[in-house]
Design an enzyme around this catalytic site. Structure first.
Site, PDB file in Angstrom:
ATOM      1  N   LYS A 166       0.812  -1.227   0.000  1.00 34.35           N
ATOM      2  CA  LYS A 166       0.000   0.000   0.000  1.00 34.35           C
ATOM      3  C   LYS A 166       0.842   1.272   0.000  1.00 34.35           C
ATOM      4  O   LYS A 166       0.416   2.276  -0.552  1.00 34.35           O
ATOM      5  CB  LYS A 166      -0.974  -0.011   1.178  1.00 34.35           C
ATOM      6  CG  LYS A 166      -0.331   0.046   2.538  1.00 34.35           C
ATOM      7  CD  LYS A 166      -1.348  -0.269   3.635  1.00 34.35           C
ATOM      8  CE  LYS A 166      -0.714  -0.111   5.006  1.00 34.35           C
ATOM      9  NZ  LYS A 166      -1.442  -0.854   6.037  1.00 34.35           N
TER      10      LYS A 166
ATOM     11  N   ARG B  21      -7.597  -0.883  17.071  1.00 35.50           N
ATOM     12  CA  ARG B  21      -8.095  -0.648  15.723  1.00 35.50           C
ATOM     13  C   ARG B  21      -8.999  -1.832  15.423  1.00 35.50           C
ATOM     14  O   ARG B  21      -9.955  -2.048  16.171  1.00 35.50           O
ATOM     15  CB  ARG B  21      -6.947  -0.449  14.720  1.00 35.50           C
ATOM     16  CG  ARG B  21      -7.408   0.326  13.478  1.00 35.50           C
ATOM     17  CD  ARG B  21      -6.303   0.600  12.471  1.00 35.50           C
ATOM     18  NE  ARG B  21      -5.847  -0.610  11.800  1.00 35.50           N
ATOM     19  CZ  ARG B  21      -4.866  -0.639  10.897  1.00 35.50           C
ATOM     20  NH1 ARG B  21      -4.240   0.480  10.578  1.00 35.50           N
ATOM     21  NH2 ARG B  21      -4.504  -1.767  10.324  1.00 35.50           N
TER      22      ARG B  21
HETATM   23  C1  LIG Z   1      -0.476  -1.412   6.718  1.00 32.85           C
HETATM   24  C2  LIG Z   1      -0.669  -2.700   7.415  1.00 32.85           C
HETATM   25  C3  LIG Z   1       0.433  -3.546   7.648  1.00 32.85           C
HETATM   26  C4  LIG Z   1       1.851  -3.151   7.297  1.00 32.85           C
HETATM   27  O1  LIG Z   1       2.352  -2.233   8.222  1.00 32.85           O
HETATM   28  P1  LIG Z   1       3.905  -1.782   8.220  1.00 32.85           P
HETATM   29  O2  LIG Z   1       4.048  -1.042   9.490  1.00 32.85           O
HETATM   30  O3  LIG Z   1       4.088  -0.928   7.020  1.00 32.85           O
HETATM   31  O4  LIG Z   1       4.713  -3.016   8.187  1.00 32.85           O
HETATM   32  C5  LIG Z   1       0.180  -4.764   8.248  1.00 32.85           C
HETATM   33  N1  LIG Z   1      -1.059  -5.142   8.612  1.00 32.85           N
HETATM   34  C6  LIG Z   1      -2.139  -4.352   8.415  1.00 32.85           C
HETATM   35  C7  LIG Z   1      -3.484  -4.844   8.850  1.00 32.85           C
HETATM   36  C8  LIG Z   1      -1.980  -3.118   7.817  1.00 32.85           C
HETATM   37  O5  LIG Z   1      -3.043  -2.337   7.620  1.00 32.85           O
END
Ligand SMILES: *Cc1c(COP(=O)(O)O)cnc(C)c1O
Length: 353
Positions: free
Chosen positions: A36, A129
C-alpha cells in the site's frame, strides 16, 4: 525531465526484502509484502517477490487489482467494506475479517461463483483498531463461520502499533497463538496462519522471540529497512531506496521572520519562526499535497526545511556548500508518510530503476 520526481531503486528494495526474509525464515515466519505504501505498483511488488515474500498484501482493492497478473497469493488487509465484497471474491485470495455480516456476504458471493474464499479472523490485543476484543465473541464467530460453505477460516491475526502505538511484546504473540490453539481444539480444525502483526513486530523476530506465530505483514521494514518500534535500521538494509527530486523555482535573500501582523498560515495554524537574520531562501515546486515536511530529509544535510504550503516547499540554502541556482534539483530521502503521499500524488512522476 519532469519534476518533482520520485526515484525508486528496485534492487535496493529487493535487497531489503532478502535481509528481512532471512530474519523471518529463522523464526519460521512467512512474509506478506505490504504494497500500500507504493499504491500497489506491480514492478515494485515484483521486487518484493524476488526478495522472498510469500504473499502480497494491501488495504485497498484498487491496488490489489493492479497486482492481478503476478503469480502469488494476495491478501486484503483492511476489513472489507460491504460495498466491495464482489471484488474481494474476484481478486483476493485471503481477506482479514472481524464482522460476521461481512463474512456472510463474502461467503454468499463466493458460493454463487463456485469458490471458497479464505479468511483470517482479527483479534485486537489492545491497539484498538480492528478485530474482536472479546475471546468468546471470536470463538462464537468461528462457530458461525463454519456454517458458511463459501468461506474457509485459515487463521487468526492481530495488528498493533497503528492506532494506539502499542508495542508488540512476546506476551501479545503468545496470547494470539493460544487463541489459535483454542479455536483448533474447540472446533477440531487446523489453522495455517497465525499472523502476528506488522513491521513493529520485527524487533521480536530479530531476538528470536516470535512465540509460534508464523506470518508477518511487512511494509515499512521492506521499503525503508526500519524497525519502527525502536526506530532502528535492520542490518543489511538501506533507507534510501526511494529518493525525491524537486526543482528550485525561486532563490532570494530574505529575512527569516515574516513582516506584519501574524495570523493563520495556509493550513490554519499560527506559525512561529526562528530569527536567523537574512538567509538564502529557495522555493521548490512541490507542496504538502505531495509530501509531509516532517518525514523528508535533504540529502544535502546543510539545507534546512523552513516550511511550505500546498504547492510550495521553502528551503534555507545559506549554509550549503553548493551554490544552488534556479532550475537546480534538490534530493530528499523520505520516510513513511512522505513516501506514501509522493507515491499517491499524480503531480509527482515516478521513475523505477
Ligand atoms: C499497513 C498494514 C500492515 C503493514 O504495516 P507496516 O508497518 O508498514 O509493516 C500490516 N497489517 C495491516 C493490517 C496493515 O493495515
Amino acid at each position: 525531465m519532469t519534476y518533482p520526481k520520485l526515484m525508486v531503486d528496485l534492487k535496493k528494495i529487493e535487497n531489503n526484502v532478502s535481509a528481512v526474509a532471512t530474519i523471518c525464515e529463522k523464526n519460521g515466519v512467512s512474509i506478506a509484502g505490504v504494497t500500500k505504501v507504493f499504491c500497489g505498483d506491480p514492478q515494485i511488488a515484483q521486487a518484493y517477490i524476488q526478495g522472498g515474500v510469500s504473499y502480497l498484501a494491501d488495504s485497498r482493492i484498487e491496488n490489489i487489482k493492479k497486482l492481478k497478473d503476478l503469480d502469488i497469493e494476495k491478501m486484503m488487509l483492511r476489513i472489507p467494506m460491504l460495498s466491495e465484497v464482489e471484488d474481494i471474491v474476484d481478486y483476493v485470495d485471503i481477506s482479514f475479517n472481524s464482522e460476521i455480516e461481512t463474512i456472510r456476504a463474502i461467503g454468499k458471493i463466493a458460493e454463487e461463483k463456485g469458490k471458497v474464499h479464505r479468511i483470517v479472523l482479527m483479534f485486537d490485543l489492545g491497539d484498538l483498531r480492528e478485530g474482536y476484543f472479546d475471546e468468546e465473541d471470536l470463538y462464537d464467530a468461528v462457530g458461525e463461520i463454519l456454517k458458511e460453505k463459501g468461506i474457509k477460516l485459515i487463521g487468526v491475526g492481530t495488528n498493533m502499533a497503528c492506532y494506539g502505538g502499542v508495542i508488540p511484546e512476546e506476551s501479545s504473540l503468545l496470547r494470539l497463538v493460544s487463541i489459535g490453539k483454542e479455536i483448533e481444539d474447540r472446533y477440531k480444525l487446523k489453522l495455517e496462519l497465525i499472523s502476528g502483526g506488522n513491521s513493529a513486530t520485527l524487533h521480536l523476530a530479530q531476538k528470536g522471540l516470535t512465540s509460534g506465530i508464523n506470518n508477518l505483514r511487512l511494509g515499512e521494514s521492506l521499503v525503508l529497512g526500519t524497525e519502527p518500534s525502536f526506530e532502528t535500521q535492520i542490518p543489511g538494509t538501506v533507507n534510501d531506496a526511494f529518493k525525491l527530486q524537486v526543482q528550485i523555482i525561486e532563490i532570494k535573500d530574505k529575512p527569516s521572520v515574516p513582516q506584519g501582523r501574524i495570523g493563520k498560515d495556509a493550513f490554519g495554524n499560527i506559525p512561529t519562526f526562528v530569527d536567523r537574520g537574512v538567509r538564502k531562501r529557495m522555493i521548490c515546486g512541490i507542496g504538502k499535497q505531495d509530501i509531509d515536511l516532517d518525514t523528508m530529509f535533504p540529502i544535502d544535510e546543510d539545507i534546512i526545511i523552513l516550511g511550505g504550503s500546498s504547492d510550495h516547499l521553502i528551503l534555507d540554502g545559506t549554509d550549503s556548500k553548493t551554490d544552488y541556482q534556479v532550475g537546480d534539483i534538490v534530493e530528499f530521502r523520505l520516510s513513511y508518510v512522505s513516501m506514501l503521499r509522493a507515491m499517491t500524488s499524480e503531480y509527482v512522476s515516478k521513475k523505477l530503476v
